[in-house]
Each structure stands twice: as C-alpha cells, then as structure tokens.
Scaffold this active site. Structure first.
Site, PDB file in Angstrom:
ATOM      1  N   GLU A  69      -1.760  -2.671   6.294  1.00 17.37           N
ATOM      2  CA  GLU A  69      -0.380  -2.734   7.118  1.00 17.37           C
ATOM      3  C   GLU A  69      -0.469  -1.831   8.278  1.00 17.37           C
ATOM      4  OE1 GLU A  69       2.756  -4.087   6.506  1.00 17.37           O
ATOM      5  OE2 GLU A  69       1.430  -5.257   5.406  1.00 17.37           O
ATOM      6  N   SER A 120      -3.678   1.963   4.375  1.00 23.28           N
ATOM      7  CA  SER A 120      -3.160   0.612   4.252  1.00 23.28           C
ATOM      8  C   SER A 120      -3.430  -0.519   5.193  1.00 23.28           C
ATOM      9  CB  SER A 120      -1.770   0.538   4.131  1.00 23.28           C
ATOM     10  OG  SER A 120      -1.266  -0.869   4.366  1.00 23.28           O
ATOM     11  N   TYR A 132       7.149   1.297   6.829  1.00 21.11           N
ATOM     12  CA  TYR A 132       6.153   1.626   5.933  1.00 21.11           C
ATOM     13  C   TYR A 132       4.641   1.840   6.783  1.00 21.11           C
ATOM     14  CZ  TYR A 132       2.432   1.014   2.582  1.00 21.11           C
ATOM     15  OH  TYR A 132       1.358   0.956   1.789  1.00 21.11           O
TER      16      TYR A 132
HETATM   17  P1  NAP Z   1       3.115   1.759  -6.549  1.00 22.36           P
HETATM   18  O1  NAP Z   1       2.569   0.859  -7.743  1.00 22.36           O
HETATM   19  O2  NAP Z   1       4.470   1.337  -5.720  1.00 22.36           O
HETATM   20  O3  NAP Z   1       3.141   3.152  -7.079  1.00 22.36           O
HETATM   21  C1  NAP Z   1       3.357   4.065  -6.401  1.00 22.36           C
HETATM   22  C2  NAP Z   1       3.557   5.701  -7.011  1.00 22.36           C
HETATM   23  O4  NAP Z   1       3.895   6.600  -5.967  1.00 22.36           O
HETATM   24  C3  NAP Z   1       4.408   5.624  -8.315  1.00 22.36           C
HETATM   25  O5  NAP Z   1       3.751   6.436  -9.038  1.00 22.36           O
HETATM   26  C4  NAP Z   1       5.663   6.374  -7.756  1.00 22.36           C
HETATM   27  O6  NAP Z   1       6.296   7.028  -8.639  1.00 22.36           O
HETATM   28  C5  NAP Z   1       5.016   7.311  -6.747  1.00 22.36           C
HETATM   29  N1  NAP Z   1       5.919   7.939  -5.952  1.00 22.36           N
HETATM   30  C6  NAP Z   1       6.736   7.448  -4.977  1.00 22.36           C
HETATM   31  N2  NAP Z   1       7.427   8.220  -4.378  1.00 22.36           N
HETATM   32  C7  NAP Z   1       7.009   9.691  -4.802  1.00 22.36           C
HETATM   33  C8  NAP Z   1       7.370  11.061  -4.492  1.00 22.36           C
HETATM   34  N3  NAP Z   1       8.322  11.197  -3.603  1.00 22.36           N
HETATM   35  N4  NAP Z   1       6.716  11.844  -5.191  1.00 22.36           N
HETATM   36  C9  NAP Z   1       5.955  11.665  -6.038  1.00 22.36           C
HETATM   37  N5  NAP Z   1       5.293  10.258  -6.543  1.00 22.36           N
HETATM   38  C10 NAP Z   1       5.980   9.222  -5.904  1.00 22.36           C
HETATM   39  O7  NAP Z   1       1.832   1.568  -5.380  1.00 22.36           O
HETATM   40  P2  NAP Z   1       0.456   1.186  -5.648  1.00 22.36           P
HETATM   41  O8  NAP Z   1       0.290  -0.440  -5.459  1.00 22.36           O
HETATM   42  O9  NAP Z   1      -0.055   1.569  -6.702  1.00 22.36           O
HETATM   43  O10 NAP Z   1      -0.472   1.734  -4.223  1.00 22.36           O
HETATM   44  C11 NAP Z   1      -0.946   3.021  -4.333  1.00 22.36           C
HETATM   45  C12 NAP Z   1      -1.021   3.761  -2.948  1.00 22.36           C
HETATM   46  O11 NAP Z   1      -1.745   2.642  -2.227  1.00 22.36           O
HETATM   47  C13 NAP Z   1       0.409   3.686  -2.106  1.00 22.36           C
HETATM   48  O12 NAP Z   1       0.255   4.765  -1.268  1.00 22.36           O
HETATM   49  C14 NAP Z   1       0.330   2.524  -1.319  1.00 22.36           C
HETATM   50  O13 NAP Z   1       1.123   2.639  -0.380  1.00 22.36           O
HETATM   51  C15 NAP Z   1      -1.123   2.305  -0.758  1.00 22.36           C
HETATM   52  N6  NAP Z   1      -1.652   0.859  -0.606  1.00 22.36           N
HETATM   53  C16 NAP Z   1      -1.394   0.006  -1.771  1.00 22.36           C
HETATM   54  C17 NAP Z   1      -1.785  -1.421  -1.613  1.00 22.36           C
HETATM   55  C18 NAP Z   1      -1.775  -2.368  -2.303  1.00 22.36           C
HETATM   56  O14 NAP Z   1      -2.090  -3.536  -2.165  1.00 22.36           O
HETATM   57  N7  NAP Z   1      -1.577  -2.271  -3.693  1.00 22.36           N
HETATM   58  C19 NAP Z   1      -3.035  -1.491  -0.306  1.00 22.36           C
HETATM   59  C20 NAP Z   1      -2.934  -0.483   0.627  1.00 22.36           C
HETATM   60  C21 NAP Z   1      -2.138   0.965   0.402  1.00 22.36           C
HETATM   61  P3  NAP Z   1       7.327   6.448  -9.679  1.00 22.36           P
HETATM   62  O15 NAP Z   1       6.678   5.583 -10.562  1.00 22.36           O
HETATM   63  O16 NAP Z   1       8.009   7.507 -10.123  1.00 22.36           O
HETATM   64  O17 NAP Z   1       8.020   5.739  -8.730  1.00 22.36           O
HETATM   65  O1  F7E Z   2       4.377  -9.203   0.777  1.00 24.35           O
HETATM   66  C1  F7E Z   2       5.911 -12.384   1.945  1.00 24.35           C
HETATM   67  C2  F7E Z   2       6.163 -10.979   2.927  1.00 24.35           C
HETATM   68  O2  F7E Z   2       5.646  -7.332  -0.239  1.00 24.35           O
HETATM   69  C3  F7E Z   2       3.521  -9.944   1.048  1.00 24.35           C
HETATM   70  C4  F7E Z   2       2.258  -3.301  -0.416  1.00 24.35           C
HETATM   71  O3  F7E Z   2       1.445  -2.814  -1.344  1.00 24.35           O
HETATM   72  O4  F7E Z   2       0.232  -4.628   0.722  1.00 24.35           O
HETATM   73  C5  F7E Z   2       1.579  -4.776   0.282  1.00 24.35           C
HETATM   74  O5  F7E Z   2       2.686  -4.846   1.083  1.00 24.35           O
HETATM   75  C6  F7E Z   2       3.892 -11.063   2.110  1.00 24.35           C
HETATM   76  C7  F7E Z   2       4.662 -10.436   3.291  1.00 24.35           C
HETATM   77  O6  F7E Z   2       3.127  -7.094   0.296  1.00 24.35           O
HETATM   78  C8  F7E Z   2       8.453 -12.822  -0.371  1.00 24.35           C
HETATM   79  O7  F7E Z   2       7.045 -11.513   3.935  1.00 24.35           O
HETATM   80  C9  F7E Z   2       7.579 -13.911   1.134  1.00 24.35           C
HETATM   81  O8  F7E Z   2       4.270 -11.306   4.304  1.00 24.35           O
HETATM   82  O9  F7E Z   2       3.647  -8.572  -1.565  1.00 24.35           O
HETATM   83  P1  F7E Z   2       4.282  -8.130  -0.174  1.00 24.35           P
HETATM   84  P2  F7E Z   2       2.857  -6.474   1.705  1.00 24.35           P
HETATM   85  O10 F7E Z   2       4.126  -6.337   2.669  1.00 24.35           O
HETATM   86  O11 F7E Z   2       1.812  -7.174   2.422  1.00 24.35           O
HETATM   87  C10 F7E Z   2      -0.028  -3.476   1.767  1.00 24.35           C
HETATM   88  C11 F7E Z   2      -1.369  -3.692   1.899  1.00 24.35           C
HETATM   89  C12 F7E Z   2       0.512  -2.275   1.545  1.00 24.35           C
HETATM   90  O12 F7E Z   2      -0.046  -1.312   1.664  1.00 24.35           O
HETATM   91  C13 F7E Z   2       1.884  -2.283   0.785  1.00 24.35           C
HETATM   92  O13 F7E Z   2       2.210  -0.918   0.187  1.00 24.35           O
HETATM   93  O14 F7E Z   2       4.652 -11.996   1.269  1.00 24.35           O
HETATM   94  N1  F7E Z   2       6.817 -12.691   0.954  1.00 24.35           N
HETATM   95  N2  F7E Z   2       8.376 -14.169   0.311  1.00 24.35           N
HETATM   96  C14 F7E Z   2       7.770 -11.977   0.251  1.00 24.35           C
HETATM   97  N3  F7E Z   2       7.195 -10.448  -0.029  1.00 24.35           N
HETATM   98  C15 F7E Z   2       8.073 -10.179  -1.287  1.00 24.35           C
HETATM   99  N4  F7E Z   2       7.661  -8.846  -1.402  1.00 24.35           N
HETATM  100  N5  F7E Z   2       9.021 -10.986  -1.743  1.00 24.35           N
HETATM  101  C16 F7E Z   2       9.429 -12.288  -1.290  1.00 24.35           C
HETATM  102  O15 F7E Z   2      10.257 -13.036  -1.881  1.00 24.35           O
END
Ligand code: NAP
Ligand code: F7E
Length: 330
Positions: A130, A128, A152
C-alpha cells in the site's frame, strides 16, 4: 540459514492472520514464542486456538510504550516481529488518527523499547505494498518511490522510514518487509478475498442471495500468507539487515477473484454480485504487482501457492466451516 532451538521470538499481532501463521512457523523451528496481546472484552484467540499450550503471552498495546518495554525486558527475545497494526485500509479513512497512532507511531514505540532494553534484538517491520499506492512504475521493486493513497498507506510509509532510520542511526538489525496482499482461510472477513470466498459459499448453501462489493477493477498481487511468514523469518536470518519486496509477480482483478470463487461452488458470479458504492474508497490503489527478484536471489524465497489454488483453498475452507466440518480456522 540455520534453525536454533534456543531462540525466542516476540510477535505483536499474534491474534491476526499473519501472527498465527508466523507463530506456527517459528514453533515448528524450535523457537519459544511470546505473543503480545491487547486486552479486549471477549477472547479473540480463534486463529491460535490450536497453539495455546505452546505459546506464552504478554499483555500490551502498541499505544502503550511501557507495555512494550516490559515485554522486551521480561521475555528477552532474540527477534521481534512487529505485525500488529490497524490493518484495514477502509477503516483508516474513518479513523485516521488511531491508524497513525497504531500503525505509524506504534513502530517507533517498539523500536525505542528495543534500543533502550537490548539493541542486539533483530526487528521485523510489517510494511506494505500500500506504500506504493498510485504506482510510479510497474512492477514495483524495493526502489519504487512511495505514493500512498490512504491514511493506512501513509502510516506504513512512516513505519518503513522509522525502521530504516533506527537501523542507520543506532545500528539496529531492523528490516522492513514490503509485503504485497497475502490471504488465507484465516483472513479477516472484511477483506475482499475472504468476503468473496465466504459470501460465495453462503450463497451456494442458501444462506444468502447476494454479495455486495465495491470496485471490481482494482488489481492486486495476491499470495498465500503461510508462504509470506517464511520470508519474514528469512529476512531476520541475514547477517546484514535489508528491506525486501515480497510478492508473487502476478496481478488479478477483484472481478477475476469473484469469477474463480463462485465457479468453485458451481455458481455464476454475475448473478449474485451487486455493486454497492459504500465499499468504494475516497482514493483507490488501482494496480499492484511486485517484482520479487531480490527476495528470490538473497533470501531464496519464492511463493508456493498460485492464484487459482489460493482462491480454491479459501472457498473450500469456508465450505468446511459453514457446513460445520471445521470447528475453527486453524
Ligand atoms: P490482521 O489480521 O488485521 O491482524 C492485526 C493484528 O494487530 C491483530 O492481532 C490485532 O489484535 C493487532 N493489533 C491491532 N491494534 C493493536 C494495538 N493497538 N496493539 C496491539 N495489537 C494490535 O493483520 P494481518 O493481515 O495479519 O497483517 C499483519 C501485519 O502485516 C499488519 O501490520 C498489516 O498492516 C501488515 N500487512 C498485511 C498484509 C496482508 O495482505 N495481510 C500486507 C502487507 C502488510 P486484535 O486481534 O486484538 O485486533
Ligand atoms: O481490498 C477492493 C478494494 O480490503 C482489496 C490489507 O491487508 O492489503 C490489504 O489492503 C481491493 C481494494 O485489501 C470491496 O477497493 C472491492 O481495491 O481486501 P482489501 P487492501 O486494501 O488491498 C495490503 C497490502 C495491506 O497492507 C492491508 O493491510 O478490493 N474492493 N469491493 C473491496 N474491498 C473490501 N475490503 N470490501 C469490498 O466490498
């Protein structure tokens, strides 16, 4: 890069946003797809409801080593995509140990299962942006040093390095995709983009009057999840494993996302958004913007959906959902 009708993939996190798009993508390419799912008291297959009869499932958990060994032994995948994680940054501050167990050590458990059962399996780790956190340079590349700002982010840095380590130590075809934020109508409601698209539509339909948010100044490089799963697959098709930044190269504030989303339903965001400090984080990631030139060059991958198109796609889908025109997120 060639499609092979006989290939089999195991996806952890198949019930999540990315898992659902990746499953669709691989099925369309003739793969057999096995999803690892954890037990829960209610069924949460909403995002893959339209794929159920084309998928196989294996009950397992990233916290449970043997369930991963069994998943690999039983299904003999050619490719493993480790998408499962505790993925919500805010929750990681309240549950840092669980986040470390799942998002960090879970990666080692899967890599060890692969090493033991079949080291020829190709492995994708969902890393990520992050990890860049308090960024050391702009834009961020594969060479930018990490400085995570949340449990995270720290856990993802561990997951990244253990992937690199198993590649270097045991010769696994293991790679890490450093993906910047990617969104879609299937994004969880707690993430800011979906919270805004859903909230704006609720207000437009008279179901709510305000939307409470935290830091509006944070900047993110937001792309479309459907594009990003293609990049994951392309990484595993390379002869030699390599790590890549996947991004759009554009950055926007949370405020800009609000403006665009409320405008799509004919509203002025400033009349409805209320700042609530409970949504601020103990440490923030202020600015993310990636440089995707390596992915363009080696993977021939580029994003296809721009910022405004993404916002409008999400708002339109929430409108259809809340008006009852859409039965589920697929
Ligand atoms: P998501 O919608 O939160 O999905 C997370 C998945 O992980 C769900 O299927 C969840 O299952 C499963 N999970 C959580 N804890 C588990 C455990 N202990 N054992 C087995 N499965 C488990 O996340 P996403 O947005 O699709 O992201 C996919 C991956 O990419 C994650 O690793 C995330 O950290 C990473 N990532 C995401 C982004 C982004 O912007 N979306 C960016 C960079 C990296 P349940 O349905 O049972 O909860
Ligand atoms: O926050 C600000 C918050 O929770 C984005 C995950 O998929 O992307 C995701 O992480 C920004 C932050 O995503 C609210 O403070 C303001 O600056 O949508 P987010 P994230 O933290 O960027 C990365 C790449 C991952 O890997 C992660 O798994 O938005 N913000 N107000 C807020 N955020 C939330 N959630 N809720 C608010 O009310």
């Amino acid at each position: 890069m060639t499609d092979s009708p006989t290939r089999r993939a195991l996806i952890t996190g198949i019930t999540g946003q990315d898992g659902s798009y990746l499953a669709e993508f691989l099925l369309d390419r003739g793969y057999e797809v096995v999803g690892m799912v954890r037990r829960s008291s209610t069924v949460n297959y909403e995002r893959i409801a339209h794929l159920m009869d084309r998928l196989e499932f294996h009950s397992g958990d990233l916290l449970d080593q043997m369930s991963m060994v069994e998943a690999i032994r039983e299904h003999a995948p050619h490719e493993v995509y480790n998408l499962a994680a505790q993925s919500f940054v805010q929750t990681s501050f309240g549950q840092p140990v669980l986040t470390g167990e799942t998002t960090a050590l879970g990666v080692t458990r899967m890599l060890d299962a692969i090493r033991l059962v079949d080291p020829s399996i190709r492995f994708y780790q969902a890393s990520s942006s992050e990890m860049f956190g308090k960024v050391h340079e702009v834009p961020q590349t594969e060479a930018t040093p990490f400085h995570p700002r949340s449990p995270y982010g720290v856990a993802k840095v561990y997951g990244h390095w253990i992937t690199v380590n198993y590649r270097e130590s045991y010769g696994l075809h293991a790679c890490s995709g450093m993906l910047f934020n990617h969104e879609s109508p299937r994004r969880g409601l707690e993430f800011v983009t979906r919270k805004i698209s859903h909230g704006a539509v609720q207000i437009a339909l008279g179901q709510a009057t305000e939307l409470r948010l935290g830091n509006l100044d944070a900047k993110r490089d937001w792309g479309f999840a459907g594009d990003y799963v293609d990049a994951m697959w392309r990484m595993l098709q390379l002869d030699e494993p390599e790590d890549f930044v996947i991004c759009t190269g554009e950055t926007h504030t949370v405020r800009e996302f609000c403006q665009a989303a409320f405008a799509r339903v004919g509203l002025d965001w400033e009349k409805h958004v209320v700042i609530d400090h409970k949504y601020y984080r103990p440490a923030e990631v202020d600015l993310l913007v990636g440089d995707g030139s390596l992915a363009a060059e080696r993977l021939d991958w580029r994003p296809s959906v721009g910022f405004v198109e993404l916002v409008e796609m999400m708002v339109d889908a929430d409108l259809a959902l809340l008006e009852g025109r859409l039965r589920h997120l697929s």
